[in-house]
Design a protein around this motif. Sequence first.
Motif, PDB file in Angstrom:
ATOM      1  N   HIS A  69      11.547   3.629   1.079  1.00  0.00           N
ATOM      2  CA  HIS A  69      10.859   2.471   1.687  1.00  0.00           C
ATOM      3  C   HIS A  69       9.415   2.528   1.183  1.00  0.00           C
ATOM      4  O   HIS A  69       8.698   3.489   1.442  1.00  0.00           O
ATOM      5  CB  HIS A  69      10.927   2.587   3.210  1.00  0.00           C
ATOM      6  CG  HIS A  69      10.300   1.420   3.931  1.00  0.00           C
ATOM      7  ND1 HIS A  69      10.653   1.083   5.221  1.00  0.00           N
ATOM      8  CD2 HIS A  69       9.355   0.511   3.563  1.00  0.00           C
ATOM      9  CE1 HIS A  69       9.942   0.023   5.614  1.00  0.00           C
ATOM     10  NE2 HIS A  69       9.143  -0.334   4.627  1.00  0.00           N
ATOM     11  N   ILE A  70       9.039   1.499   0.432  1.00  0.00           N
ATOM     12  CA  ILE A  70       7.715   1.474  -0.186  1.00  0.00           C
ATOM     13  C   ILE A  70       6.765   0.648   0.671  1.00  0.00           C
ATOM     14  O   ILE A  70       7.106  -0.458   1.093  1.00  0.00           O
ATOM     15  CB  ILE A  70       7.768   0.829  -1.598  1.00  0.00           C
ATOM     16  CG1 ILE A  70       8.874   1.444  -2.458  1.00  0.00           C
ATOM     17  CG2 ILE A  70       6.404   0.886  -2.282  1.00  0.00           C
ATOM     18  CD1 ILE A  70       8.632   2.811  -2.981  1.00  0.00           C
ATOM     19  N   TYR A  71       5.575   1.163   0.881  1.00  0.00           N
ATOM     20  CA  TYR A  71       4.519   0.428   1.591  1.00  0.00           C
ATOM     21  C   TYR A  71       3.375   0.194   0.611  1.00  0.00           C
ATOM     22  O   TYR A  71       2.790   1.154   0.080  1.00  0.00           O
ATOM     23  CB  TYR A  71       4.015   1.256   2.784  1.00  0.00           C
ATOM     24  CG  TYR A  71       3.052   0.505   3.684  1.00  0.00           C
ATOM     25  CD1 TYR A  71       3.473   0.000   4.910  1.00  0.00           C
ATOM     26  CD2 TYR A  71       1.717   0.303   3.313  1.00  0.00           C
ATOM     27  CE1 TYR A  71       2.600  -0.686   5.747  1.00  0.00           C
ATOM     28  CE2 TYR A  71       0.840  -0.391   4.129  1.00  0.00           C
ATOM     29  CZ  TYR A  71       1.290  -0.877   5.347  1.00  0.00           C
ATOM     30  OH  TYR A  71       0.429  -1.568   6.182  1.00  0.00           O
ATOM     31  N   ALA A  72       3.063  -1.043   0.348  1.00  0.00           N
ATOM     32  CA  ALA A  72       1.974  -1.342  -0.596  1.00  0.00           C
ATOM     33  C   ALA A  72       1.416  -2.727  -0.291  1.00  0.00           C
ATOM     34  O   ALA A  72       2.124  -3.592   0.219  1.00  0.00           O
ATOM     35  CB  ALA A  72       2.486  -1.274  -2.034  1.00  0.00           C
ATOM     36  N   PRO A  73       0.156  -2.934  -0.612  1.00  0.00           N
ATOM     37  CA  PRO A  73      -0.476  -4.222  -0.275  1.00  0.00           C
ATOM     38  C   PRO A  73      -0.087  -5.367  -1.209  1.00  0.00           C
ATOM     39  O   PRO A  73      -0.183  -6.531  -0.831  1.00  0.00           O
ATOM     40  CB  PRO A  73      -1.978  -3.941  -0.392  1.00  0.00           C
ATOM     41  CG  PRO A  73      -2.130  -2.594  -0.987  1.00  0.00           C
ATOM     42  CD  PRO A  73      -0.806  -1.950  -1.117  1.00  0.00           C
ATOM     43  N   ASP A  74       0.349  -5.019  -2.420  1.00  0.00           N
ATOM     44  CA  ASP A  74       0.586  -6.056  -3.420  1.00  0.00           C
ATOM     45  C   ASP A  74       2.055  -6.472  -3.418  1.00  0.00           C
ATOM     46  O   ASP A  74       2.947  -5.654  -3.638  1.00  0.00           O
ATOM     47  CB  ASP A  74       0.190  -5.494  -4.796  1.00  0.00           C
ATOM     48  CG  ASP A  74       0.351  -6.520  -5.907  1.00  0.00           C
ATOM     49  OD1 ASP A  74       0.906  -7.610  -5.650  1.00  0.00           O
ATOM     50  OD2 ASP A  74      -0.086  -6.221  -7.036  1.00  0.00           O
TER      51      ASP A  74
END
Lengths: 361, 361
Positions: B36-41
């Motif tokens: 599960h990736i968390y990133a702003p973009d």
Amino acid sequence: MAPAPLAPGSTIGILGGGQLGRMIALAAAPLGLKAHIYAPDAASPAFDVAAAHTVGAYDDEEALARFAKSVDVVTYEFENVPAETARLVASHAPLFPGEKALATTQDRLTEKSFVRDLGLPTPNFAAVDDRASMAAAVGAIGRPAVLKTRRFGYDGKGQTLVREGVALDAALGLMNGQPAILEAFVPFRAEVSVVAARGRDGAFAAWDVVENRHENHILRSSHVPASIKSETAASALAIARKIGQALDYVGVFAVELFLVDGPTGERVVVNEIAPRVHNSGHWTIEGAETSQFEQHVRAIAGWPLGSTVTRGRVTMTNLLGAEAERWREILAEPGSALHLYGKGAPAPGRKMGHVTRVERD
Amino acid sequence: MAPAPLAPGSTIGILGGGQLGRMIALAAAPLGLKAHIYAPDAASPAFDVAAAHTVGAYDDEEALARFAKSVDVVTYEFENVPAETARLVASHAPLFPGEKALATTQDRLTEKSFVRDLGLPTPNFAAVDDRASMAAAVGAIGRPAVLKTRRFGYDGKGQTLVREGVALDAALGLMNGQPAILEAFVPFRAEVSVVAARGRDGAFAAWDVVENRHENHILRSSHVPASIKSETAASALAIARKIGQALDYVGVFAVELFLVDGPTGERVVVNEIAPRVHNSGHWTIEGAETSQFEQHVRAIAGWPLGSTVTRGRVTMTNLLGAEAERWREILAEPGSALHLYGKGAPAPGRKMGHVTRVERD
């Protein structure tokens, strides 16, 4: 007009969401390609590694069309893609391998006839549709023989051995009224396979011949190199090349062969063709310079094929059912590569993962 | 209480959606783990290979909490995770590497002091906050020296060389009022790095020392084995082990070192520590028995570390900006492994991919 090669950033559509689709998607990513998986089961393991997925039935024309329009090429992880599905998809996006590969290999009778017509060795066979053709087939082929449904068989499902004394009606009954094929039983010394790829440009590349051990008709382990003579290996590779060419094939495929000892020495006899990446090619992930999954992606993308050089002595062992619970022990073995497919329940015989061991030369 | 090791089927949360997060996710999948990736973009390359993703800012407490609660362990692909973010995440899920690794390495002054306090070789340095401390630092360290912002520098950003004749005010002005550090310039013969892993149980495993070539402060290529003496390599590995232990580190990290020729022979001097998988470890995907990405997953999962044995002579070359347009040529080189990161625009110097070449022994 032939479709243009894919550019990085393109999306590969994959019909089927099992471990094969999952490993194709995992191989596509390092090449800068995205995967979109189409499968009926919402819990498909391949969904977890793909940029997009569609949960849909293989006869849902609307969903299939939407899927095919959203991708740059379509491939599949299983040979039983319905002909109508293939046709529909192919009307919206390039489909590799093509419809001919599916049509030829989905039906054992068509497949065996195709192989025989190419002049390649295959067991004697005859169509069985009813009691009369069953009796005629047994008369022509003799016993022991193997009765198989023409379609939808895998891992030994839908087949039965017809020995001396077996009642033909009983054997036929096991086919549940499906069209069948009777094949001469081949007293093989070993089972081998050729995993090979053919590019859009006709380039051909095969890995070393694989020796396969089965248990209860399910692949137990694959071994490279196979214990066969180099002339026998060359003849197996030549068979695969001829099949690939005749199918106008694009992608990775496998030819399963029996190794038979005869008066003139050992020889191979074609058992069946799988128009897809194959369990007996899983060893290539660690054991060869290019894996079968990357090679399949290269082929369907219209890209150059990669090197199939083997990296040592390789053994791939399937983890069936509860065997996958040994994962921690396998992780602790130096040099063993663990692969778990992200499936739910470990039903007996279910392929839950595999482990590859490479002994460097 | 120490968190339990992960079971297959668990989910790894990754802060950051670039190529490092992407390659961690790609390594987690074969081990039966989800990412599960968390990133702003919203266009993060790692999203394409993960089972789940969250588009969120690193200070969005609600989104971060939801993310951390939904996963079984959290890791990150960049060292500038804000302390508050790390603390919030760690209150909901095990965070590896831990907050100490982040706090120590985010600030060059803290990092250098930490290294010096361990008795390890590092260039002379002094804090620079204003004109007075700048003058004092130059007096103490001499010239040439390198002035760097204490935080948020990478690939040479936020640093300037202070030679004889450079006006101190001008150099200081380039820091934009940020707290800075002046470091003695090290006349190095080569730059090397140790990529290493430490397990939750304290087990330590490092790959062979890597020799790195930079261009415009950006990694151009990595080479294994490095052209250094075996004693020097042993001393570099011992430094990494000591740093890992002192940070109570869990996961993969890199120590960048200068190789210096002195009157007593060659020696290494610590340049910086990266608390994450590292560009100079990309060669391990094809060049070692276990890749840095799989090793990182094993470590943070609480699993045994894998073998770090090298498979031959390895070169990893970054594809910067438009160089990635050479992908087709690279694909056609036998034995070259292409990696494209799925990024959009190839801005000059942007890391778009890499290629690894292994010459078997």
